[in-house]
Write a protein that holds these residues in place. Structure first.
Motif, PDB file in Angstrom:
ATOM      1  N   VAL A 146       4.828   0.677   0.643  1.00 54.37           N
ATOM      2  CA  VAL A 146       5.431  -0.240   1.609  1.00 54.37           C
ATOM      3  C   VAL A 146       4.819  -1.620   1.407  1.00 54.37           C
ATOM      4  O   VAL A 146       3.662  -1.744   1.015  1.00 54.37           O
ATOM      5  CB  VAL A 146       5.226   0.221   3.080  1.00 54.37           C
ATOM      6  CG1 VAL A 146       6.018   1.478   3.372  1.00 54.37           C
ATOM      7  CG2 VAL A 146       3.764   0.433   3.415  1.00 54.37           C
ATOM      8  N   ALA A 147       5.627  -2.634   1.636  1.00 55.61           N
ATOM      9  CA  ALA A 147       5.147  -4.025   1.634  1.00 55.61           C
ATOM     10  C   ALA A 147       5.293  -4.521   3.066  1.00 55.61           C
ATOM     11  O   ALA A 147       6.377  -4.452   3.650  1.00 55.61           O
ATOM     12  CB  ALA A 147       5.966  -4.876   0.681  1.00 55.61           C
ATOM     13  N   LEU A 148       4.194  -4.985   3.640  1.00 57.33           N
ATOM     14  CA  LEU A 148       4.165  -5.394   5.049  1.00 57.33           C
ATOM     15  C   LEU A 148       3.652  -6.813   5.187  1.00 57.33           C
ATOM     16  O   LEU A 148       2.767  -7.237   4.445  1.00 57.33           O
ATOM     17  CB  LEU A 148       3.239  -4.470   5.849  1.00 57.33           C
ATOM     18  CG  LEU A 148       3.533  -2.978   5.799  1.00 57.33           C
ATOM     19  CD1 LEU A 148       2.317  -2.196   6.236  1.00 57.33           C
ATOM     20  CD2 LEU A 148       4.724  -2.658   6.677  1.00 57.33           C
ATOM     21  N   ARG A 149       4.185  -7.500   6.136  1.00 58.37           N
ATOM     22  CA  ARG A 149       3.617  -8.772   6.582  1.00 58.37           C
ATOM     23  C   ARG A 149       3.312  -8.558   8.053  1.00 58.37           C
ATOM     24  O   ARG A 149       4.211  -8.504   8.879  1.00 58.37           O
ATOM     25  CB  ARG A 149       4.583  -9.932   6.376  1.00 58.37           C
ATOM     26  CG  ARG A 149       3.979 -11.241   6.879  1.00 58.37           C
ATOM     27  CD  ARG A 149       4.628 -12.479   6.319  1.00 58.37           C
ATOM     28  NE  ARG A 149       4.212 -12.647   4.919  1.00 58.37           N
ATOM     29  CZ  ARG A 149       5.079 -12.770   3.902  1.00 58.37           C
ATOM     30  NH1 ARG A 149       6.361 -12.755   4.109  1.00 58.37           N
ATOM     31  NH2 ARG A 149       4.630 -12.917   2.668  1.00 58.37           N
ATOM     32  N   GLY A 150       2.030  -8.336   8.349  1.00 61.75           N
ATOM     33  CA  GLY A 150       1.663  -7.920   9.701  1.00 61.75           C
ATOM     34  C   GLY A 150       2.228  -6.528   9.942  1.00 61.75           C
ATOM     35  O   GLY A 150       2.029  -5.626   9.147  1.00 61.75           O
ATOM     36  N   ASP A 151       2.976  -6.358  11.032  1.00 60.95           N
ATOM     37  CA  ASP A 151       3.618  -5.080  11.338  1.00 60.95           C
ATOM     38  C   ASP A 151       5.054  -5.014  10.833  1.00 60.95           C
ATOM     39  O   ASP A 151       5.735  -4.023  11.046  1.00 60.95           O
ATOM     40  CB  ASP A 151       3.625  -4.835  12.851  1.00 60.95           C
ATOM     41  CG  ASP A 151       2.236  -4.537  13.392  1.00 60.95           C
ATOM     42  OD1 ASP A 151       1.345  -4.218  12.576  1.00 60.95           O
ATOM     43  OD2 ASP A 151       2.045  -4.615  14.613  1.00 60.95           O
ATOM     44  N   ARG A 152       5.519  -6.059  10.168  1.00 62.11           N
ATOM     45  CA  ARG A 152       6.916  -6.139   9.729  1.00 62.11           C
ATOM     46  C   ARG A 152       7.075  -5.573   8.312  1.00 62.11           C
ATOM     47  O   ARG A 152       6.434  -6.027   7.373  1.00 62.11           O
ATOM     48  CB  ARG A 152       7.381  -7.585   9.765  1.00 62.11           C
ATOM     49  CG  ARG A 152       8.812  -7.748   9.395  1.00 62.11           C
ATOM     50  CD  ARG A 152       9.259  -9.194   9.616  1.00 62.11           C
ATOM     51  NE  ARG A 152      10.530  -9.384   8.980  1.00 62.11           N
ATOM     52  CZ  ARG A 152      10.817 -10.360   8.149  1.00 62.11           C
ATOM     53  NH1 ARG A 152       9.920 -11.277   7.879  1.00 62.11           N
ATOM     54  NH2 ARG A 152      12.001 -10.441   7.609  1.00 62.11           N
ATOM     55  N   LEU A 153       7.957  -4.583   8.184  1.00 61.01           N
ATOM     56  CA  LEU A 153       8.236  -3.983   6.886  1.00 61.01           C
ATOM     57  C   LEU A 153       9.151  -4.918   6.097  1.00 61.01           C
ATOM     58  O   LEU A 153      10.214  -5.318   6.565  1.00 61.01           O
ATOM     59  CB  LEU A 153       8.924  -2.630   7.061  1.00 61.01           C
ATOM     60  CG  LEU A 153       9.291  -1.888   5.793  1.00 61.01           C
ATOM     61  CD1 LEU A 153       8.039  -1.465   5.030  1.00 61.01           C
ATOM     62  CD2 LEU A 153      10.152  -0.684   6.127  1.00 61.01           C
ATOM     63  N   LEU A 154       8.740  -5.276   4.886  1.00 57.39           N
ATOM     64  CA  LEU A 154       9.524  -6.164   4.033  1.00 57.39           C
ATOM     65  C   LEU A 154      10.233  -5.416   2.922  1.00 57.39           C
ATOM     66  O   LEU A 154      11.338  -5.785   2.531  1.00 57.39           O
ATOM     67  CB  LEU A 154       8.627  -7.234   3.408  1.00 57.39           C
ATOM     68  CG  LEU A 154       7.864  -8.127   4.379  1.00 57.39           C
ATOM     69  CD1 LEU A 154       6.947  -9.057   3.611  1.00 57.39           C
ATOM     70  CD2 LEU A 154       8.818  -8.897   5.260  1.00 57.39           C
ATOM     71  N   PRO A 159       2.955  10.991  -1.204  1.00 63.63           N
ATOM     72  CA  PRO A 159       2.696   9.757  -0.458  1.00 63.63           C
ATOM     73  C   PRO A 159       2.166   8.636  -1.345  1.00 63.63           C
ATOM     74  O   PRO A 159       2.541   7.480  -1.176  1.00 63.63           O
ATOM     75  CB  PRO A 159       1.664  10.182   0.591  1.00 63.63           C
ATOM     76  CG  PRO A 159       1.928  11.630   0.804  1.00 63.63           C
ATOM     77  CD  PRO A 159       2.343  12.159  -0.557  1.00 63.63           C
ATOM     78  N   GLU A 160       1.335   8.956  -2.330  1.00 64.84           N
ATOM     79  CA  GLU A 160       0.782   7.907  -3.195  1.00 64.84           C
ATOM     80  C   GLU A 160       1.833   7.317  -4.128  1.00 64.84           C
ATOM     81  O   GLU A 160       1.609   6.275  -4.728  1.00 64.84           O
ATOM     82  CB  GLU A 160      -0.428   8.424  -3.984  1.00 64.84           C
ATOM     83  CG  GLU A 160      -0.141   9.588  -4.888  1.00 64.84           C
ATOM     84  CD  GLU A 160      -0.342  10.959  -4.254  1.00 64.84           C
ATOM     85  OE1 GLU A 160      -0.488  11.924  -5.032  1.00 64.84           O
ATOM     86  OE2 GLU A 160      -0.355  11.085  -3.026  1.00 64.84           O
ATOM     87  N   ARG A 196       0.838  -1.200   0.000  1.00 64.17           N
ATOM     88  CA  ARG A 196       0.000   0.000   0.000  1.00 64.17           C
ATOM     89  C   ARG A 196       0.872   1.247   0.000  1.00 64.17           C
ATOM     90  O   ARG A 196       2.048   1.200   0.350  1.00 64.17           O
ATOM     91  CB  ARG A 196      -0.913   0.015   1.213  1.00 64.17           C
ATOM     92  CG  ARG A 196      -0.147   0.083   2.537  1.00 64.17           C
ATOM     93  CD  ARG A 196      -1.093   0.367   3.690  1.00 64.17           C
ATOM     94  NE  ARG A 196      -0.416   0.395   4.956  1.00 64.17           N
ATOM     95  CZ  ARG A 196       0.282   1.427   5.433  1.00 64.17           C
ATOM     96  NH1 ARG A 196       0.411   2.520   4.721  1.00 64.17           N
ATOM     97  NH2 ARG A 196       0.856   1.371   6.622  1.00 64.17           N
ATOM     98  N   PRO A 197       0.290   2.390  -0.386  1.00 65.81           N
ATOM     99  CA  PRO A 197       1.039   3.647  -0.276  1.00 65.81           C
ATOM    100  C   PRO A 197       1.118   4.081   1.191  1.00 65.81           C
ATOM    101  O   PRO A 197       0.284   3.672   2.004  1.00 65.81           O
ATOM    102  CB  PRO A 197       0.205   4.628  -1.093  1.00 65.81           C
ATOM    103  CG  PRO A 197      -1.158   4.054  -1.127  1.00 65.81           C
ATOM    104  CD  PRO A 197      -1.011   2.559  -1.006  1.00 65.81           C
ATOM    105  N   ILE A 198       2.123   4.897   1.506  1.00 69.49           N
ATOM    106  CA  ILE A 198       2.154   5.451   2.857  1.00 69.49           C
ATOM    107  C   ILE A 198       1.031   6.473   2.974  1.00 69.49           C
ATOM    108  O   ILE A 198       0.549   7.005   1.969  1.00 69.49           O
ATOM    109  CB  ILE A 198       3.524   6.066   3.215  1.00 69.49           C
ATOM    110  CG1 ILE A 198       3.832   7.309   2.379  1.00 69.49           C
ATOM    111  CG2 ILE A 198       4.634   5.037   3.099  1.00 69.49           C
ATOM    112  CD1 ILE A 198       5.032   8.093   2.866  1.00 69.49           C
ATOM    113  N   THR A 199       0.614   6.760   4.188  1.00 66.98           N
ATOM    114  CA  THR A 199      -0.487   7.695   4.392  1.00 66.98           C
ATOM    115  C   THR A 199      -0.020   9.142   4.370  1.00 66.98           C
ATOM    116  O   THR A 199      -0.834  10.041   4.219  1.00 66.98           O
ATOM    117  CB  THR A 199      -1.194   7.422   5.730  1.00 66.98           C
ATOM    118  OG1 THR A 199      -0.246   7.528   6.792  1.00 66.98           O
ATOM    119  CG2 THR A 199      -1.830   6.045   5.732  1.00 66.98           C
ATOM    120  N   GLY A 200       1.258   9.380   4.520  1.00 62.03           N
ATOM    121  CA  GLY A 200       1.803  10.740   4.531  1.00 62.03           C
ATOM    122  C   GLY A 200       3.099  10.772   5.316  1.00 62.03           C
ATOM    123  O   GLY A 200       3.659   9.729   5.666  1.00 62.03           O
TER     124      GLY A 200
END
Length: 88
Positions: free
Chosen positions: A73-81, A68-69, A35-39
């Motif tokens: 980020v690619a996340l698995r749960g709270d972990r940044l991949l 921001p768009e 998803r994109p970051i929110t800001g």
């Protein structure tokens, strides 16, 4: 942006724009979220992975060279991949 972007120092993961991947043929669910970051409040999250341009992100957002768009980020749960970002 109002020209001022200050990372908060807090790491937050927003559940908005959840794009979890599913493979219905295999009957499996992949918990990867891209998803994109929110800001600028999520710059701390997107900068968790060391990269020499991380220091430029605040200024790039403030000057409109990045949006921001355009920053993912690619996340698995709270972990940044992984992260990906484009600039003009």
């Amino acid at each position: 942006m109002n020209g001022e972007c200050v990372p908060t120092g807090r790491l937050t993961v927003s559940p908005t724009a959840d794009e979890s991947l599913r493979d219905p043929a295999a009957g499996q669910t992949n918990d990867l979220t891209m998803r994109p970051i929110t800001g600028c409040e999520e710059l701390d999250l997107s900068s968790q992975l060391p990269y020499f341009l991380n220091e430029e992100l605040v200024d790039d957002l403030a000057r409109g060279r990045r949006r921001p768009e355009w920053m993912r980020v690619a996340l698995r749960g709270d972990r940044l991949l992984a992260t990906a970002a484009w600039r003009s």
